[in-house]
Motif scaffolding. Structure first.
Motif, mmCIF file in Angstrom:
data_model
loop_
_atom_site.group_PDB
_atom_site.id
_atom_site.type_symbol
_atom_site.label_atom_id
_atom_site.label_comp_id
_atom_site.label_asym_id
_atom_site.label_seq_id
_atom_site.Cartn_x
_atom_site.Cartn_y
_atom_site.Cartn_z
ATOM 1 N N ILE A 252 7.436 -12.103 9.982
ATOM 2 C CA ILE A 252 6.382 -11.119 10.238
ATOM 3 C C ILE A 252 6.603 -9.933 9.306
ATOM 4 N N VAL A 253 5.578 -9.569 8.541
ATOM 5 C CA VAL A 253 5.650 -8.378 7.698
ATOM 6 C C VAL A 253 5.207 -7.198 8.549
ATOM 7 N N GLY A 254 6.123 -6.252 8.792
ATOM 8 C CA GLY A 254 5.858 -5.124 9.676
ATOM 9 C C GLY A 254 4.709 -4.255 9.194
ATOM 10 N N VAL A 255 4.164 -3.446 10.112
ATOM 11 C CA VAL A 255 2.970 -2.652 9.867
ATOM 12 C C VAL A 255 3.105 -1.778 8.624
ATOM 13 N N GLU A 256 4.230 -1.161 8.425
ATOM 14 C CA GLU A 256 4.401 -0.232 7.307
ATOM 15 C C GLU A 256 5.154 -0.863 6.130
ATOM 16 N N SER A 257 5.331 -2.172 6.160
ATOM 17 C CA SER A 257 6.095 -2.866 5.118
ATOM 18 C C SER A 257 5.168 -3.628 4.184
ATOM 19 N N ILE A 258 5.621 -3.800 2.954
ATOM 20 C CA ILE A 258 4.885 -4.571 1.956
ATOM 21 C C ILE A 258 5.840 -5.611 1.367
ATOM 22 N N LEU A 259 5.431 -6.864 1.415
ATOM 23 C CA LEU A 259 6.176 -7.936 0.761
ATOM 24 C C LEU A 259 5.428 -8.347 -0.493
ATOM 25 N N THR A 260 6.074 -8.209 -1.647
ATOM 26 C CA THR A 260 5.491 -8.590 -2.925
ATOM 27 C C THR A 260 6.129 -9.889 -3.388
ATOM 28 N N ILE A 261 5.303 -10.867 -3.704
ATOM 29 C CA ILE A 261 5.791 -12.154 -4.198
ATOM 30 C C ILE A 261 5.379 -12.280 -5.658
ATOM 31 N N ASP A 262 6.324 -12.528 -6.537
ATOM 32 C CA ASP A 262 6.040 -12.597 -7.971
ATOM 33 C C ASP A 262 5.031 -13.679 -8.314
ATOM 34 N N PRO A 263 4.219 -13.472 -9.343
ATOM 35 C CA PRO A 263 3.339 -14.528 -9.834
ATOM 36 C C PRO A 263 4.151 -15.790 -10.156
ATOM 37 N N GLY A 264 3.638 -16.930 -9.716
ATOM 38 C CA GLY A 264 4.320 -18.197 -9.967
ATOM 39 C C GLY A 264 5.384 -18.534 -8.954
ATOM 40 N N GLY A 265 5.667 -17.625 -8.044
ATOM 41 C CA GLY A 265 6.650 -17.914 -6.998
ATOM 42 C C GLY A 265 6.144 -18.972 -6.043
ATOM 43 N N ILE A 266 7.044 -19.792 -5.522
ATOM 44 C CA ILE A 266 6.680 -20.853 -4.575
ATOM 45 C C ILE A 266 7.335 -20.536 -3.229
ATOM 46 N N VAL A 267 6.522 -20.506 -2.194
ATOM 47 C CA VAL A 267 7.020 -20.273 -0.831
ATOM 48 C C VAL A 267 6.600 -21.474 0.007
#
Length: 267
Positions: A252-267
């Motif tokens: 869960i990405v919290g209300v005030e948090s930002i998760l940045t995933i690099d271009p080309g990343g695989i999740v």
């Protein structure tokens, strides 16, 4: 038996002793060179369990070092391991804890090896190297090191616990579970190989935002970076590398948090 002393021991022969060829306390920092051993209970330099409080160097000789019980480098201590040194761990309960500084810098021709003392090697035969929150992130470096056949303490060969040392050009193989565990770590993890570990190549928590670069994976239980579940409480970035991320439980990405995933990343 060397007790917190720094002698020069050179060109000696150790034969047919019942136990170790030599033994020393962790606070000892001898200068070894050109020694030979044959027919001893163990043709090694035994390192008793205990603490390192000063500047200790494990120099290269013809004999490996064998950690007999847990060794801890305290906050004020520094352990420097020379290129080409072999560090064996005797039992599943034997670990190396770093609360101060560890400098283990090998090179392409003389790698440093952390391994089991057993003749027939297999995963789960020793514990781990654990670098903890009070360690010196700037000075602690692992370069051209091989970690193998451990994972008995928790699950990994190397644990970075609220610590962020540099780890480059290392190999992690044949762990009971994963190669490396990251907890609250932003380490640079680059040019490493993760091979034949039973579980994930790497596992990290949501407080970890390491810098991965040009790592390789082969033959692990999962050739990926396992991400533990929970709530992301701070903003951060998952960088792109050659290894995909695998979410192990709900994230869960919290209300005030930002998760940045690099271009080309695989999740």
């Amino acid at each position: 038996n060397i007790l917190n002393a720094n002698p020069v021991i050179a060109d000696c022969q150790f034969d047919d002793n019942v136990s170790y060829a030599m033994a020393m306390t962790p606070g000892a920092s001898p200068s070894f060179s050109g020694n030979q051993a044959n027919g001893n209970g163990a043709d090694v330099i035994g390192v008793h369990g205990g603490v390192i409080t000063g500047d200790v160097q494990w120099v290269r000789d013809t004999l490996p070092y064998r950690v007999i019980n847990d060794v801890t480098v305290l906050v004020e201590g520094q352990l420097t391991i020379a290129p080409g040194v072999v560090v064996e761990f005797q039992d599943t309960s034997d670990d190396l804890f770093i609360d101060g500084t560890l400098i283990a810098e090998g090179n392409a021709s003389n790698r440093i090896r952390f391994t089991s003392s057993k003749t027939e090697k297999a995963p789960n035969q020793w514990g781990a190297v654990l670098i903890r929150d009070t360690s010196n992130d700037v000075e602690t470096r692992l370069n051209y090191c091989d970690f193998e056949y451990g994972g008995a303490f928790r699950a990994e060969l190397l644990a970075l616990q609220q610590s962020s040392p540099t780890v480059e050009n290392c190999r992690f193989s044949n762990s009971r579970d994963r190669g490396v565990t990251l907890q609250g770590s932003s380490s640079r993890i680059a040019f490493n190989a993760f091979q034949s570990n039973t579980g994930y190549a790497i596992v990290m928590d949501l407080a970890s935002f390491p810098v991965f670069e040009q790592n390789s994976v082969d033959g692990n239980g999962s050739d990926s970076i396992g991400v533990e579940g929970g709530t992301l409480a701070t903003s951060g970035r998952w960088v792109r590398d050659n290894i995909p991320y695998t979410i192990m439980h709900d994230v869960i990405v919290g209300v005030e948090s930002i998760l940045t995933i690099d271009p080309g990343g695989i999740v």
